[in-house]
Design a protein around this motif. Structure first.
Motif, PDB file in Angstrom:
ATOM      1  N   ASP A 112       6.984  19.158  -3.981  1.00 62.14           N
ATOM      2  CA  ASP A 112       5.949  18.395  -4.663  1.00 62.14           C
ATOM      3  C   ASP A 112       5.650  18.968  -6.053  1.00 62.14           C
ATOM      4  N   ARG A 113       6.568  19.744  -6.575  1.00 57.87           N
ATOM      5  CA  ARG A 113       6.350  20.334  -7.903  1.00 57.87           C
ATOM      6  C   ARG A 113       6.496  19.271  -8.984  1.00 57.87           C
ATOM      7  N   ASP A 114       5.734  19.430 -10.054  1.00 56.02           N
ATOM      8  CA  ASP A 114       5.832  18.493 -11.172  1.00 56.02           C
ATOM      9  C   ASP A 114       7.150  18.632 -11.919  1.00 56.02           C
ATOM     10  N   VAL A 115       7.752  19.811 -11.849  1.00 49.77           N
ATOM     11  CA  VAL A 115       9.073  20.017 -12.457  1.00 49.77           C
ATOM     12  C   VAL A 115      10.006  20.528 -11.354  1.00 49.77           C
ATOM     13  N   GLU A 127       9.707  23.413  11.205  1.00 45.11           N
ATOM     14  CA  GLU A 127       8.680  24.051  10.387  1.00 45.11           C
ATOM     15  C   GLU A 127       8.623  23.355   9.036  1.00 45.11           C
ATOM     16  N   VAL A 128       7.427  22.915   8.631  1.00 46.68           N
ATOM     17  CA  VAL A 128       7.227  22.185   7.380  1.00 46.68           C
ATOM     18  C   VAL A 128       6.638  23.124   6.327  1.00 46.68           C
ATOM     19  N   LYS A 129       7.205  23.085   5.151  1.00 44.18           N
ATOM     20  CA  LYS A 129       6.705  23.861   4.008  1.00 44.18           C
ATOM     21  C   LYS A 129       6.592  22.934   2.811  1.00 44.18           C
ATOM     22  N   VAL A 130       5.659  23.236   1.912  1.00 40.89           N
ATOM     23  CA  VAL A 130       5.458  22.435   0.704  1.00 40.89           C
ATOM     24  C   VAL A 130       5.553  23.349  -0.507  1.00 40.89           C
ATOM     25  N   LEU A 131       6.336  22.914  -1.488  1.00 38.83           N
ATOM     26  CA  LEU A 131       6.401  23.601  -2.776  1.00 38.83           C
ATOM     27  C   LEU A 131       5.497  22.843  -3.735  1.00 38.83           C
ATOM     28  N   ARG A 132       4.473  23.511  -4.262  1.00 36.98           N
ATOM     29  CA  ARG A 132       3.543  22.873  -5.190  1.00 36.98           C
ATOM     30  C   ARG A 132       3.738  23.341  -6.627  1.00 36.98           C
ATOM     31  N   LYS A 133       4.197  24.574  -6.764  1.00 38.65           N
ATOM     32  CA  LYS A 133       4.465  25.138  -8.087  1.00 38.65           C
ATOM     33  C   LYS A 133       5.715  26.002  -7.981  1.00 38.65           C
ATOM     34  N   SER A 134       6.322  26.305  -9.116  1.00 38.98           N
ATOM     35  CA  SER A 134       7.605  27.026  -9.115  1.00 38.98           C
ATOM     36  C   SER A 134       7.523  28.370  -8.411  1.00 38.98           C
ATOM     37  N   MET A 160       0.844  -1.180   0.000  1.00 38.90           N
ATOM     38  CA  MET A 160       0.000   0.000   0.000  1.00 38.90           C
ATOM     39  C   MET A 160       0.890   1.244   0.000  1.00 38.90           C
ATOM     40  N   ARG A 161       0.559   2.211  -0.832  1.00 37.82           N
ATOM     41  CA  ARG A 161       1.305   3.466  -0.908  1.00 37.82           C
ATOM     42  C   ARG A 161       0.517   4.568  -0.230  1.00 37.82           C
ATOM     43  N   TRP A 162       1.251   5.470   0.358  1.00 39.87           N
ATOM     44  CA  TRP A 162       0.659   6.603   1.048  1.00 39.87           C
ATOM     45  C   TRP A 162       0.866   7.811   0.154  1.00 39.87           C
ATOM     46  N   LEU A 163      -0.217   8.423  -0.314  1.00 42.26           N
ATOM     47  CA  LEU A 163      -0.122   9.607  -1.156  1.00 42.26           C
ATOM     48  C   LEU A 163       0.183  10.808  -0.267  1.00 42.26           C
ATOM     49  N   ILE A 164       1.335  11.367  -0.450  1.00 43.77           N
ATOM     50  CA  ILE A 164       1.725  12.571   0.286  1.00 43.77           C
ATOM     51  C   ILE A 164       1.314  13.741  -0.584  1.00 43.77           C
ATOM     52  N   ASP A 165       0.243  14.414  -0.177  1.00 46.05           N
ATOM     53  CA  ASP A 165      -0.382  15.401  -1.044  1.00 46.05           C
ATOM     54  C   ASP A 165      -0.492  16.790  -0.416  1.00 46.05           C
ATOM     55  N   LYS A 166      -0.366  16.862   0.888  1.00 44.79           N
ATOM     56  CA  LYS A 166      -0.531  18.153   1.564  1.00 44.79           C
ATOM     57  C   LYS A 166       0.361  18.210   2.803  1.00 44.79           C
ATOM     58  N   GLU A 167       0.454  19.391   3.365  1.00 46.26           N
ATOM     59  CA  GLU A 167       1.343  19.587   4.509  1.00 46.26           C
ATOM     60  C   GLU A 167       0.991  18.671   5.670  1.00 46.26           C
ATOM     61  N   ALA A 168      -0.276  18.425   5.897  1.00 45.39           N
ATOM     62  CA  ALA A 168      -0.691  17.533   6.994  1.00 45.39           C
ATOM     63  C   ALA A 168      -0.149  16.116   6.796  1.00 45.39           C
ATOM     64  N   ASP A 169      -0.048  15.660   5.549  1.00 45.60           N
ATOM     65  CA  ASP A 169       0.516  14.336   5.275  1.00 45.60           C
ATOM     66  C   ASP A 169       1.993  14.286   5.669  1.00 45.60           C
ATOM     67  N   ILE A 170       2.710  15.331   5.363  1.00 39.39           N
ATOM     68  CA  ILE A 170       4.144  15.381   5.683  1.00 39.39           C
ATOM     69  C   ILE A 170       4.323  15.448   7.196  1.00 39.39           C
ATOM     70  N   GLN A 171       3.489  16.221   7.855  1.00 41.45           N
ATOM     71  CA  GLN A 171       3.557  16.308   9.306  1.00 41.45           C
ATOM     72  C   GLN A 171       3.273  14.955   9.946  1.00 41.45           C
ATOM     73  N   ALA A 172       2.295  14.235   9.431  1.00 41.08           N
ATOM     74  CA  ALA A 172       1.979  12.901   9.973  1.00 41.08           C
ATOM     75  C   ALA A 172       3.154  11.950   9.775  1.00 41.08           C
ATOM     76  N   PHE A 173       3.763  12.006   8.611  1.00 41.46           N
ATOM     77  CA  PHE A 173       4.935  11.168   8.335  1.00 41.46           C
ATOM     78  C   PHE A 173       6.077  11.503   9.298  1.00 41.46           C
TER      79      PHE A 173
END
Length: 139
Positions: free
Chosen positions: A96-99, A55-62, A1-14
């Motif tokens: 989490d950026r596509d590029v 402190e957790v931050k997520v990059l979603r776009k450039s 089973m894979r865990w989709l890491i999609d948002k900051e809360a997911d990273i915090q849980a991890f």
């Protein structure tokens, strides 16, 4: 089973799952700090015995890279008031950026570390290749 890491809360849980066995009760999950005026800082994690905030931050776009430094400066101003019990901070960035642009990671780290001596380290983790790109995820 894979865990989709999609948002900051997911990273915090991890991170909570990884850090708790090492730090136990010393690990504090999201809490507000004593504030002044209308704003209070709320850290993502803290390790009380080390007087350290994570402190957790997520990059979603450039363009998120441009906002990152301003967010960290704002966090610094809220977290390190005289009455608060912490001395330093680690910034954990999930790219989490596509590029992704891993060649720029050293520049991002240096820019943030130069902002304050309170930033002990900056960790940047690129999204694993097994996790689908942002455009290919189910809504």
């Amino acid at each position: 089973m894979r865990w989709l890491i999609d948002k900051e809360a997911d990273i915090q849980a991890f991170l909570l799952a990884v850090l708790y066995p090492y730090f136990g009760e010393q690990l504090q999950d999201e809490q507000y700090l004593q504030g002044y005026g209308l704003r209070q800082g709320r850290f993502d994690f803290a390790i009380s015995s080390l007087r350290l905030i994570i402190e957790v931050k997520v990059l979603r776009k450039s363009s998120d890279v441009n906002d990152l430094e301003a967010q960290i400066v704002d966090d610094l101003s809220l977290y390190f008031k005289p009455a608060n019990p912490f001395d330093s901070m680690i910034v954990y960035i999930y790219d989490d950026r596509d590029v992704p642009e891993p060649e720029n990671y050293p520049f991002i780290c240096d820019a943030l570390k130069q902002r304050s001596e309170r930033i002990a380290d900056v960790i940047i983790v690129q999204r694993p290749s097994m996790i689908p790109g942002r455009a290919n995820r189910a809504a």
